[in-house]
Design an enzyme around this catalytic site. Structure first.
Site, mmCIF file in Angstrom:
data_model
loop_
_atom_site.group_PDB
_atom_site.id
_atom_site.type_symbol
_atom_site.label_atom_id
_atom_site.label_comp_id
_atom_site.label_asym_id
_atom_site.label_seq_id
_atom_site.Cartn_x
_atom_site.Cartn_y
_atom_site.Cartn_z
ATOM 1 N N SER A 263 54.567 42.073 -60.288
ATOM 2 C CA SER A 263 55.244 41.107 -61.153
ATOM 3 C C SER A 263 55.432 39.729 -60.539
ATOM 4 O O SER A 263 55.960 38.837 -61.211
ATOM 5 C CB SER A 263 56.607 41.656 -61.592
ATOM 6 O OG SER A 263 56.438 42.563 -62.650
ATOM 7 N N LYS B 276 54.207 36.940 -62.580
ATOM 8 C CA LYS B 276 55.036 36.333 -63.634
ATOM 9 C C LYS B 276 55.418 34.901 -63.275
ATOM 10 O O LYS B 276 55.793 34.118 -64.167
ATOM 11 C CB LYS B 276 56.294 37.166 -63.872
ATOM 12 C CG LYS B 276 56.048 38.487 -64.611
ATOM 13 C CD LYS B 276 57.366 39.192 -64.895
ATOM 14 C CE LYS B 276 57.193 40.422 -65.797
ATOM 15 N NZ LYS B 276 56.784 41.621 -65.060
ATOM 16 N N SER C 189 62.641 41.133 -64.910
ATOM 17 C CA SER C 189 61.191 41.284 -64.875
ATOM 18 C C SER C 189 60.701 42.028 -66.112
ATOM 19 O O SER C 189 59.811 42.878 -66.044
ATOM 20 C CB SER C 189 60.761 42.039 -63.606
ATOM 21 O OG SER C 189 59.416 41.755 -63.277
#
Length: 482
Positions: free
Chosen positions: A118, A121, A176
């Site tokens: 993640s 992101k 997240s």
């Protein structure tokens, strides 16, 4: 005089249970070979207890940012008095860099393409944040959430309910939330368009190691990034006020379900508290918040293991660190990042840079800027947190609010197209490179967020996957795509 067959001698040397298993066939073999010349014994196979062989970095990696950054292994150029690097660092790849000058102080396998989890992101946010006003309201449809992977980390977005863009970004940065990512992607025209734009933006930033397949970081064939590229994404993102605010927010209220009051008959939207999963920002049992940390992003998937990129301020210096794939799980990725930050602050003026973080296209020649900060005077680019952030709402934040303001001052300079700025070094340090000028002092204290925020409203248990009310310092179980 008696003699013992060499194979039997070798069998006697075996110890324990493993020895009993290994010795039996060797003794039988010795009987068959009695009176015959001894043959060379084959090399033993690796024991399953030794685990699978660890992967090695490619022999030829990208040299973006400098030749040394393309070499495998640790790259460092210490001067007299430089502290030693932490010996316990096990991450397959890591980097420590100065956020203002772009100097890479040290690195290991900086350009090794690895599964990013993640932390990708950060690129998603840097690409899409400027596109939507934070007050825009969107009603979530079932199609928006249709492609979520099994085990995805979720903030608790529900179909047929409305959310502001601000709510969705809180879900992306704090929890997240892959559900929030998919909704924002749908608002942007869909997953394919978003992935294409993310890859294009990565190229503009000079991130040649990155290939995005899924915008939320969920494991996907061919999805890779590198410690170098993730650091570029963080540096670019932290020039945007909203990015800085979300990255430094410790906890916030997130919209829950709509319930009807039985007495009044009125419908009210409940809320529940969400807490940032960045444990260097919030702390957790056995791990203190890192003093001066202002974000940015952690990640975990079953393929990638743990990844982390952080930014911290100490004195007048702001450092970026990225760690990828440490050997151990749990909080080890944060511990190694903290150790590298400690080393970086101690060693910054006692090492020669081994490379640099390249500037985005356009900014490299001073033609433009990579930020949504507006031009102006002293307050240009200063983040204006609107929710509970680390400086006030979370006493265990470790000074993240102060770092947030310092970063606003330091990184706003970069947004004005000053990627070529370099710091003057003290006497006895390495000679300054051409173009290095005095450093702009960091601003301490935030007039925009001077004191504790109002206490959050009572948290309401969130829907499944939302986490409900977060307990301070208690980590959630890692999920794919987190």
């Amino acid at each position: 005089m008696s003699t013992t067959h060499p194979v039997i001698i070798r069998a006697r040397r075996v110890r324990g249970a493993r020895g009993l298993v290994a010795a039996t066939p060797l003794l039988l073999l010795s009987c068959l070979l009695a009176g015959a010349p001894a043959a060379a014994a084959p090399s033993p196979s690796p024991s399953p207890a030794d685990g699978p062989a660890q992967p090695s970095p490619p022999a030829n990696m990208s040299t973006v940012g400098g030749e040394r950054l393309g070499l495998p292994g640790v790259q460092i150029a210490p001067l007299a008095g430089a502290p030693a690097l932490p010996e316990s660092t096990s991450s397959r790849a890591w980097i420590v860099a100065d956020a203002e000058t772009g100097d890479v102080l040290a690195a290991k396998n900086a350009h090794w393409p690895l599964a990013p989890a993640s932390t990708i992101k950060m690129l998603f946010a840097d690409t899409l944040l400027p596109k939507f006003d934070r007050d825009t309201v969107h009603k979530v449809t079932p199609e928006n959430l249709a492609e979520l992977g099994p085990g995805s980390s979720l903030v608790g977005v529900k179909e047929n309910l409305t959310y502001t863009v601000h709510d969705l970004w809180l879900g992306v940065f704090l929890r997240s939330g892959n559900d929030a990512v998919h909704v924002l992607s749908a608002m942007n025209g869909g997953k394919e368009k978003t992935v294409r734009e993310m890859n294009e933006h990565a190229r503009r930033l000079g991130a040649a190691d990155t290939h995005v397949v899924s915008p939320d970081g969920y494991d996907a064939p061919g999805q890779v990034s590198s410690a170098y590229d993730l650091t570029l994404f963080a540096r670019s993102g932290m020039q945007k006020p909203d990015f800085r605010e979300y990255a430094a927010t410790v906890r916030a209220q997130f919209p829950g379900l709509v319930k009807k009051d039985k007495k009044t008959g009125k419908s009210e939207r409940e809320t529940f508290e969400i807490q940032n999963t960045n444990r260097l920002l919030t702390g957790t049992p056995g791990l203190e918040p890192y003093k001066g940390l202002a974000g940015i992003k952690n990640g975990y998937t079953s393929k990638a293991g743990f990844t982390f990129t952080g930014v911290a301020e100490r004195g007048d210096r702001v450092l970026l660190v990225t760690t990828m794939h440490p050997e151990e799980g749990g909080v080890r990725v944060y511990e190694e990042a903290a150790e590298l930050l400690d080393w970086g602050f101690a060693a910054a003026d006692r090492v020669e840079p081994v490379g640099e973080l390249v500037a985005p296209r356009g900014a490299r020649d001073g033609e433009g800027k990579n930020t949504d900060d507006g031009p102006g005077g002293e307050d240009a680019g200063v983040a204006r947190p609107s929710g509970p952030t680390a400086s006030g709402a979370q006493p265990s934040s470790g000074g993240a609010g102060t770092a947030l303001t310092a970063l606003a001052a330091v990184l706003a300079v970069l947004g004005a197209g000053a990627y070529g700025m370099r710091r003057d070094r003290p006497p006895g340090a390495a000679a300054a490179r051409p173009g290095r000028g005095p450093r702009r002092p960091a601003v301490l204290g935030s007039p925009e967020n001077p004191g504790p925020a109002e206490p959050p409203r009572r948290a309401v248990d969130g829907p499944d996957g939302a986490g409900g009310p977060a307990e301070p310092g208690r980590p959630g179980s890692p999920a794919d795509g987190s």
